[in-house]
Design a protein around this motif. Structure first.
Motif, PDB file in Angstrom:
ATOM      1  N   MET A 102      43.445  13.355 124.563  1.00  0.00           N
ATOM      2  CA  MET A 102      42.184  12.820 124.122  1.00  0.00           C
ATOM      3  C   MET A 102      42.020  11.403 124.376  1.00  0.00           C
ATOM      4  N   ASN A 103      40.865  10.760 124.233  1.00  0.00           N
ATOM      5  CA  ASN A 103      40.502  10.007 124.930  1.00  0.00           C
ATOM      6  C   ASN A 103      40.575   8.888 124.115  1.00  0.00           C
ATOM      7  N   ILE A 104      40.464   7.722 124.525  1.00  0.00           N
ATOM      8  CA  ILE A 104      40.688   6.224 123.410  1.00  0.00           C
ATOM      9  C   ILE A 104      38.966   6.416 122.350  1.00  0.00           C
ATOM     10  N   ALA A 105      38.371   6.528 122.100  1.00  0.00           N
ATOM     11  CA  ALA A 105      37.396   7.078 121.331  1.00  0.00           C
ATOM     12  C   ALA A 105      38.183   7.693 119.934  1.00  0.00           C
ATOM     13  N   SER A 106      38.590   9.153 120.678  1.00  0.00           N
ATOM     14  CA  SER A 106      39.054   9.806 119.679  1.00  0.00           C
ATOM     15  C   SER A 106      40.719   9.586 118.790  1.00  0.00           C
ATOM     16  N   ALA A 107      41.050   8.826 119.534  1.00  0.00           N
ATOM     17  CA  ALA A 107      42.430   7.901 119.099  1.00  0.00           C
ATOM     18  C   ALA A 107      41.920   6.914 118.541  1.00  0.00           C
ATOM     19  N   ILE A 108      40.921   5.923 118.531  1.00  0.00           N
ATOM     20  CA  ILE A 108      41.023   5.349 117.787  1.00  0.00           C
ATOM     21  C   ILE A 108      40.126   5.636 116.142  1.00  0.00           C
ATOM     22  N   VAL A 109      39.416   6.845 116.427  1.00  0.00           N
ATOM     23  CA  VAL A 109      38.765   7.156 115.069  1.00  0.00           C
ATOM     24  C   VAL A 109      39.847   8.186 114.112  1.00  0.00           C
ATOM     25  N   ASN A 110      40.371   8.750 115.073  1.00  0.00           N
ATOM     26  CA  ASN A 110      41.858   9.549 114.380  1.00  0.00           C
ATOM     27  C   ASN A 110      42.574   8.193 113.723  1.00  0.00           C
ATOM     28  N   SER A 111      43.047   6.823 114.168  1.00  0.00           N
ATOM     29  CA  SER A 111      43.435   6.055 113.557  1.00  0.00           C
ATOM     30  C   SER A 111      42.960   5.643 112.970  1.00  0.00           C
ATOM     31  N   LEU A 112      42.111   5.885 112.298  1.00  0.00           N
ATOM     32  CA  LEU A 112      41.406   5.374 110.978  1.00  0.00           C
ATOM     33  C   LEU A 112      41.029   5.767 109.981  1.00  0.00           C
ATOM     34  N   GLY A 113      41.510   7.043 110.061  1.00  0.00           N
ATOM     35  CA  GLY A 113      41.455   8.667 109.297  1.00  0.00           C
ATOM     36  C   GLY A 113      40.482   9.558 109.350  1.00  0.00           C
ATOM     37  N   GLY A 114      40.351   9.189 110.727  1.00  0.00           N
ATOM     38  CA  GLY A 114      39.136  10.585 111.298  1.00  0.00           C
ATOM     39  C   GLY A 114      37.736   9.883 110.859  1.00  0.00           C
ATOM     40  N   THR A 115      36.640  11.895 111.157  1.00  0.00           N
ATOM     41  CA  THR A 115      34.930  11.325 111.532  1.00  0.00           C
ATOM     42  C   THR A 115      34.555  10.556 110.836  1.00  0.00           C
ATOM     43  N   LEU A 162      44.954  -0.173 116.349  1.00  0.00           N
ATOM     44  CA  LEU A 162      44.026   0.098 116.931  1.00  0.00           C
ATOM     45  C   LEU A 162      44.493   0.138 118.248  1.00  0.00           C
ATOM     46  N   PRO A 163      43.977   1.640 118.745  1.00  0.00           N
ATOM     47  CA  PRO A 163      44.652   1.870 120.014  1.00  0.00           C
ATOM     48  C   PRO A 163      44.197   1.111 120.861  1.00  0.00           C
ATOM     49  N   THR A 164      44.594   0.984 122.410  1.00  0.00           N
ATOM     50  CA  THR A 164      43.881   0.400 123.634  1.00  0.00           C
ATOM     51  C   THR A 164      43.780   0.723 123.964  1.00  0.00           C
ATOM     52  N   ALA A 165      42.916  -0.213 125.200  1.00  0.00           N
ATOM     53  CA  ALA A 165      42.492   0.887 126.192  1.00  0.00           C
ATOM     54  C   ALA A 165      41.379  -0.197 127.333  1.00  0.00           C
ATOM     55  N   SER A 173      31.603  11.871 115.175  1.00  0.00           N
ATOM     56  CA  SER A 173      31.636  12.284 116.131  1.00  0.00           C
ATOM     57  C   SER A 173      30.953  12.562 117.885  1.00  0.00           C
ATOM     58  N   SER A 174      30.583  12.224 117.752  1.00  0.00           N
ATOM     59  CA  SER A 174      29.060  11.982 119.078  1.00  0.00           C
ATOM     60  C   SER A 174      30.332  11.184 120.252  1.00  0.00           C
ATOM     61  N   TRP A 175      30.727   9.564 118.760  1.00  0.00           N
ATOM     62  CA  TRP A 175      31.426   9.089 120.135  1.00  0.00           C
ATOM     63  C   TRP A 175      32.563   9.855 120.530  1.00  0.00           C
ATOM     64  N   LYS A 176      33.654   9.999 120.234  1.00  0.00           N
ATOM     65  CA  LYS A 176      34.947  11.289 119.923  1.00  0.00           C
ATOM     66  C   LYS A 176      34.511  12.113 120.949  1.00  0.00           C
ATOM     67  N   LYS A 177      33.158  12.741 120.969  1.00  0.00           N
ATOM     68  CA  LYS A 177      33.092  13.527 121.878  1.00  0.00           C
ATOM     69  C   LYS A 177      32.586  13.179 122.802  1.00  0.00           C
ATOM     70  N   SER A 178      31.858  11.800 123.210  1.00  0.00           N
ATOM     71  CA  SER A 178      31.809  11.355 124.496  1.00  0.00           C
ATOM     72  C   SER A 178      32.861  10.141 124.749  1.00  0.00           C
ATOM     73  N   GLY A 179      33.789   9.836 124.186  1.00  0.00           N
ATOM     74  CA  GLY A 179      34.858   9.544 124.493  1.00  0.00           C
ATOM     75  C   GLY A 179      34.245   7.755 124.388  1.00  0.00           C
ATOM     76  N   LYS A 180      33.255   7.352 124.248  1.00  0.00           N
ATOM     77  CA  LYS A 180      32.815   6.151 123.466  1.00  0.00           C
ATOM     78  C   LYS A 180      32.127   4.782 122.661  1.00  0.00           C
ATOM     79  N   ILE A 181      32.895   3.956 122.316  1.00  0.00           N
ATOM     80  CA  ILE A 181      32.266   3.626 121.311  1.00  0.00           C
ATOM     81  C   ILE A 181      31.141   2.664 122.016  1.00  0.00           C
ATOM     82  N   PRO A 182      29.639   2.932 120.775  1.00  0.00           N
ATOM     83  CA  PRO A 182      29.176   1.107 121.695  1.00  0.00           C
ATOM     84  C   PRO A 182      29.730  -0.288 121.065  1.00  0.00           C
TER      85      PRO A 182
END
Length: 72
Positions: free
Chosen positions: A1-14, A56-59, A29-38
């Motif tokens: 799981m990438n960091i963006a997915s971990a962050i979104v999932n920790s906040l309750g999902g997409t 939040l998860p950190t990286a 969803s595109s953040w989760k797929k790319s692994g990047k949050i602007p």
């Protein structure tokens, strides 16, 4: 799981994140797929997490790509 997915999932999902930020679920969803949050969304995400009392998860992330994650 990438960091963006971990962050979104920790906040309750997409859907929870998209509702909190008034975004389309496909955007989050595109953040989760790319692994990047602007980086410009991180202050709002961090505020949402704080209000929900969620750590939040950190990286380490590169600002060279204009994408960042919460500071560790």
């Amino acid at each position: 799981m990438n960091i963006a997915s971990a962050i979104v999932n920790s906040l309750g999902g997409t859907v929870a994140v998209s509702n909190a930020l008034d975004l389309a679920p496909s955007t989050v969803s595109s953040w989760k797929k790319s692994g990047k949050i602007p980086r410009w969304w991180m202050p709002q995400i961090e505020l949402f997490a704080e209000k929900q009392n969620i750590d939040l998860p950190t990286a380490k992330c590169s600002t060279a790509t204009n994408q960042v994650c919460p500071a560790s």
